[in-house]
Design a protein around this motif. Structure first.
Motif, PDB file in Angstrom:
ATOM      1  N   CYS A  86      58.719   7.243  31.836  1.00 19.46           N
ATOM      2  CA  CYS A  86      59.638   6.376  32.399  1.00 19.46           C
ATOM      3  C   CYS A  86      60.020   5.118  31.543  1.00 19.46           C
ATOM      4  O   CYS A  86      61.112   4.852  31.123  1.00 19.46           O
ATOM      5  N   GLU A  87      59.074   4.758  30.675  1.00 17.29           N
ATOM      6  CA  GLU A  87      59.279   3.874  29.572  1.00 17.29           C
ATOM      7  C   GLU A  87      60.197   4.631  28.578  1.00 17.29           C
ATOM      8  O   GLU A  87      59.823   5.750  28.140  1.00 17.29           O
ATOM      9  N   SER A  88      60.861   3.552  27.929  1.00 19.38           N
ATOM     10  CA  SER A  88      61.853   4.426  26.681  1.00 19.38           C
ATOM     11  C   SER A  88      61.780   3.515  25.634  1.00 19.38           C
ATOM     12  O   SER A  88      62.708   2.984  25.132  1.00 19.38           O
ATOM     13  N   ASP A  89      60.671   3.105  25.329  1.00 16.57           N
ATOM     14  CA  ASP A  89      60.316   2.381  24.097  1.00 16.57           C
ATOM     15  C   ASP A  89      59.484   3.317  22.940  1.00 16.57           C
ATOM     16  O   ASP A  89      58.766   2.536  22.271  1.00 16.57           O
ATOM     17  N   CYS A  90      59.606   4.477  22.776  1.00 14.93           N
ATOM     18  CA  CYS A  90      59.012   5.259  21.820  1.00 14.93           C
ATOM     19  C   CYS A  90      59.330   4.713  20.521  1.00 14.93           C
ATOM     20  O   CYS A  90      60.433   4.723  20.248  1.00 14.93           O
ATOM     21  N   PRO A  91      58.459   4.598  19.513  1.00 20.01           N
ATOM     22  CA  PRO A  91      59.116   4.418  18.169  1.00 20.01           C
ATOM     23  C   PRO A  91      59.649   5.399  17.472  1.00 20.01           C
ATOM     24  O   PRO A  91      59.497   6.639  17.551  1.00 20.01           O
ATOM     25  N   ALA A  92      60.499   4.966  16.465  1.00 22.29           N
ATOM     26  CA  ALA A  92      61.501   5.962  15.758  1.00 22.29           C
ATOM     27  C   ALA A  92      60.595   7.071  14.923  1.00 22.29           C
ATOM     28  O   ALA A  92      60.918   8.269  15.061  1.00 22.29           O
ATOM     29  N   ALA A  93      59.295   6.546  14.571  1.00 22.81           N
ATOM     30  CA  ALA A  93      58.342   7.425  13.661  1.00 22.81           C
ATOM     31  C   ALA A  93      58.040   8.704  14.586  1.00 22.81           C
ATOM     32  O   ALA A  93      57.789   9.762  14.024  1.00 22.81           O
ATOM     33  N   ILE A  94      57.654   8.339  16.073  1.00 23.43           N
ATOM     34  CA  ILE A  94      57.406   9.174  16.856  1.00 23.43           C
ATOM     35  C   ILE A  94      58.478  10.154  17.189  1.00 23.43           C
ATOM     36  O   ILE A  94      58.120  11.625  17.330  1.00 23.43           O
ATOM     37  N   LEU A  95      59.442   9.569  17.544  1.00 26.55           N
ATOM     38  CA  LEU A  95      60.712  10.312  18.012  1.00 26.55           C
ATOM     39  C   LEU A  95      61.149  11.533  16.860  1.00 26.55           C
ATOM     40  O   LEU A  95      61.199  12.798  17.213  1.00 26.55           O
ATOM     41  N   ASP A  96      61.030  11.169  15.729  1.00 28.37           N
ATOM     42  CA  ASP A  96      61.264  11.907  14.456  1.00 28.37           C
ATOM     43  C   ASP A  96      60.330  12.952  14.326  1.00 28.37           C
ATOM     44  O   ASP A  96      60.705  14.019  13.707  1.00 28.37           O
ATOM     45  N   LEU A  97      58.931  12.920  14.863  1.00 31.52           N
ATOM     46  CA  LEU A  97      58.152  14.282  14.868  1.00 31.52           C
ATOM     47  C   LEU A  97      58.337  15.196  15.946  1.00 31.52           C
ATOM     48  O   LEU A  97      57.674  16.153  15.858  1.00 31.52           O
ATOM     49  N   LEU A  98      59.052  14.770  17.100  1.00 30.92           N
ATOM     50  CA  LEU A  98      59.181  15.767  18.161  1.00 30.92           C
ATOM     51  C   LEU A  98      59.970  16.968  17.832  1.00 30.92           C
ATOM     52  O   LEU A  98      61.042  16.859  17.011  1.00 30.92           O
ATOM     53  N   THR A  99      59.529  18.003  18.170  1.00 30.50           N
ATOM     54  CA  THR A  99      60.004  19.281  18.058  1.00 30.50           C
ATOM     55  C   THR A  99      61.377  19.432  18.859  1.00 30.50           C
ATOM     56  O   THR A  99      61.538  18.947  19.918  1.00 30.50           O
ATOM     57  N   PRO A 100      62.326  20.434  18.575  1.00 32.52           N
ATOM     58  CA  PRO A 100      63.427  20.572  19.345  1.00 32.52           C
ATOM     59  C   PRO A 100      62.991  21.039  20.874  1.00 32.52           C
ATOM     60  O   PRO A 100      62.086  21.636  20.997  1.00 32.52           O
ATOM     61  N   ILE A 101      64.024  20.549  22.018  1.00 35.98           N
ATOM     62  CA  ILE A 101      63.429  20.969  23.191  1.00 35.98           C
ATOM     63  C   ILE A 101      64.838  20.918  24.164  1.00 35.98           C
ATOM     64  O   ILE A 101      65.903  20.405  23.872  1.00 35.98           O
TER      65      ILE A 101
END
Length: 134
Positions: free
Chosen positions: A27-42
């Protein structure tokens, strides 16, 4: 790590371990860009929506940080009147230095001279007017 009631922070509990991921409803949408950049495609729509909300929040925070903050001597004019806990509303306030020497600024109401604090002032829509020169 355990919290009260035996709930583990790593989401492993009991004999049936599970792992939480973005498809189960962050529900929280404050994920840092550095973490978002590590996520794999979904392909999960909910996860894609969450990633988009996080990116939008990052853009908004950057824009607020770049916005000039009010300085003592200026007049701040809000697009919408702010209503304060004493029941008064103002669109225009004078920016003054904090007389107690603590960081930040205070806002003086026109006419009555009351002093106000405004939390998260940069998240509001306003224009700053410089004091007249003369």
């Amino acid at each position: 790590m355990r919290f009260g009631g035996g709930i583990r922070a790593d989401s492993l509990s009991g004999a049936n371990p599970t792992r939480l991921d973005e498809t189960v409803g962050p529900c929280e949408s404050d994920c840092p860009a550095a973490i978002l950049d590590l996520l794999t495609p979904i392909d999960a729509k909910h996860a894609l929506d969450w990633r988009a909300r996080c990116r939008d929040n990052l853009t908004t925070r950057r824009a607020r940080a770049a916005k000039p903050g009010p300085r003592a001597g200026q007049v701040i004019v809000f697009d919408e009147a702010l209503r304060f806990s004493n029941g008064l509303s103002f669109e225009r306030l004078e920016v003054i230095a904090n007389p107690r020497g603590r960081g930040g600024v205070l806002f003086r109401a026109p006419g009555c001279g009351g002093l106000y604090r405004i939390s998260n002032v940069k998240s509001r829509s306003y224009q700053l007017l410089d004091p007249p020169r003369g």
